[in-house]
Design an enzyme around this catalytic site. Structure first.
Site, mmCIF file in Angstrom:
data_model
loop_
_atom_site.group_PDB
_atom_site.id
_atom_site.type_symbol
_atom_site.label_atom_id
_atom_site.label_comp_id
_atom_site.label_asym_id
_atom_site.label_seq_id
_atom_site.Cartn_x
_atom_site.Cartn_y
_atom_site.Cartn_z
ATOM 1 C CB SER A 197 -0.908 0.012 1.232
ATOM 2 O OG SER A 197 -1.442 1.306 1.383
ATOM 3 C CG MET A 232 -11.242 3.975 1.550
ATOM 4 S SD MET A 232 -9.708 3.810 2.478
ATOM 5 C CE MET A 232 -8.544 3.831 1.117
ATOM 6 C CG MET A 282 -8.028 7.585 2.249
ATOM 7 S SD MET A 282 -7.291 7.450 3.883
ATOM 8 C CE MET A 282 -6.570 5.813 3.773
ATOM 9 N N GLY A 339 -5.474 -4.298 5.748
ATOM 10 C CA GLY A 339 -5.430 -3.652 7.055
ATOM 11 C C GLY A 339 -4.762 -4.485 8.124
ATOM 12 N N GLY A 340 -3.627 -4.001 8.608
ATOM 13 C CA GLY A 340 -2.960 -4.648 9.739
ATOM 14 C C GLY A 340 -2.335 -5.995 9.432
ATOM 15 C CG MET A 390 -11.978 -2.246 4.381
ATOM 16 S SD MET A 390 -10.422 -1.943 3.531
ATOM 17 C CE MET A 390 -9.413 -1.244 4.831
ATOM 18 C CG HIS A 436 -9.255 0.816 -0.969
ATOM 19 N ND1 HIS A 436 -8.695 0.532 0.269
ATOM 20 C CD2 HIS A 436 -10.591 0.896 -0.760
ATOM 21 C CE1 HIS A 436 -9.651 0.464 1.176
ATOM 22 N NE2 HIS A 436 -10.806 0.683 0.585
ATOM 23 N N GLY A 493 -8.881 4.452 6.783
ATOM 24 C CA GLY A 493 -8.501 5.834 7.088
ATOM 25 C C GLY A 493 -7.007 5.990 7.312
ATOM 26 C CG PHE A 494 -5.497 7.007 9.907
ATOM 27 C CD1 PHE A 494 -4.770 8.161 9.633
ATOM 28 C CD2 PHE A 494 -6.831 7.131 10.269
ATOM 29 C CE1 PHE A 494 -5.363 9.414 9.729
ATOM 30 C CE2 PHE A 494 -7.436 8.386 10.371
ATOM 31 C CZ PHE A 494 -6.704 9.522 10.098
ATOM 32 N N GLY A 495 -2.981 3.902 7.839
ATOM 33 C CA GLY A 495 -2.129 2.725 7.824
ATOM 34 C C GLY A 495 -1.660 2.423 9.241
ATOM 35 N N GLY A 496 -1.049 1.267 9.414
ATOM 36 C CA GLY A 496 -0.429 0.925 10.689
ATOM 37 C C GLY A 496 -1.376 0.599 11.829
ATOM 38 N N GLY A 539 0.918 -2.366 4.147
ATOM 39 C CA GLY A 539 1.526 -1.041 4.098
ATOM 40 C C GLY A 539 2.701 -0.966 5.041
#
Ligand code: DX5
Ligand code: ZN
Length: 218
Positions: free
Chosen positions: A9, A69, A38, A178-179, A139, A67, A144-147, A199
């Site tokens: 990502s 969003m 986003m 995600g994650g 998902m 992707h 909204g956010f990486g990590g 990511g």
């Protein structure tokens, strides 16, 4: 058994040198490039739009997976298709009753299409559109956010969607986002995912090629 594809990502890349980051991650063995768009409205973050996708397209010939969003995604699918996206995925939660028409509109642009569902959106919400998709994206964090931390509650849903895909008899990819880490990668693969977005796990490494290889080998 479908081939496992690793999709770094670009959200975790250095935005000040996207072209270079993209060329490097392609050389490091990325199978797919995951592009997180986003709008600050569908999610609480803002990233980039079609102009950036178009400008970095020349740095890689790997599949571009956009992707989206964003709210009202149908207003932007043509721009992303023209910018060089190979597959465009839209959120079930953003499309409502326009979901099927949006997927078909993406196909009409000559691009592959897919639907995305958030962790709290049931598999049943996409049952009627699975057959029109080239890929389904599940998902495993709230977008909204990486990590962020992987939400393991989504694993049964991966199996459920995989069964829905198998029932269509069509060649449809199942992506997880995600994650993802070396620790949970096997779990999602065993549940049926074959396109693995990562990511932070990849971009935090100095030897990214080795991390991509390890994720793929799992
Ligand atoms: C989250 C994005 C993801 C994210 C994944 O909103 O859709 O693609 O970049 O990043 P990691 O792997 O760090 O969770
Ligand atoms: Zn994503």
């Amino acid at each position: 058994m479908k081939k496992i594809k690793i999709a770094p990502s670009m959200l975790s890349a250095d935005f000040s040198k996207m072209g270079e980051e993209l060329a490097n991650i392609t050389r490091d063995g990325a199978d797919v490039i995951h592009l997180d768009v986003m709008d600050g409205s569908f999610v609480k973050n803002i990233t980039f739009g079609p102009k950036l996708v178009k400008d970095i397209r020349k740095y890689s010939n790997v599949t571009f997976d956009a992707h989206l969003m964003i709210v009202n995604p149908w207003n932007y699918i043509r721009q992303f298709a023209e910018a060089g996206a190979d597959i465009i995925t839209v959120h079930q939660e953003a499309c409502g009753e326009k979901l099927k028409d949006t997927l078909l509109a993406i196909k009409d642009l000559g691009v592959k299409c897919g639907v995305v569902i958030n962790p709290n959106t049931p598999a049943s919400s996409i049952e009627e559109v699975v057959e029109y998709c080239d890929m389904i994206l599940i998902m495993s964090v709230y977008p909204g956010f990486g990590g962020q931390k992987f939400i393991s509650d989504v694993v049964p849903k991966i199996r459920e969607v995989k069964d829905m895909i198998d029932r269509t008899g069509k060649d449809i990819d199942l992506e997880i986002d995600g994650g993802i880490t070396l620790e949970n990668c096997r779990l999602v693969k065993d549940a049926g995912a074959n396109v693995i977005v990562a990511g932070n796990t990849i971009f935090s490494e100095t030897d990214r090629a080795s991390m991509i290889r390890k994720l793929r080998e799992i």
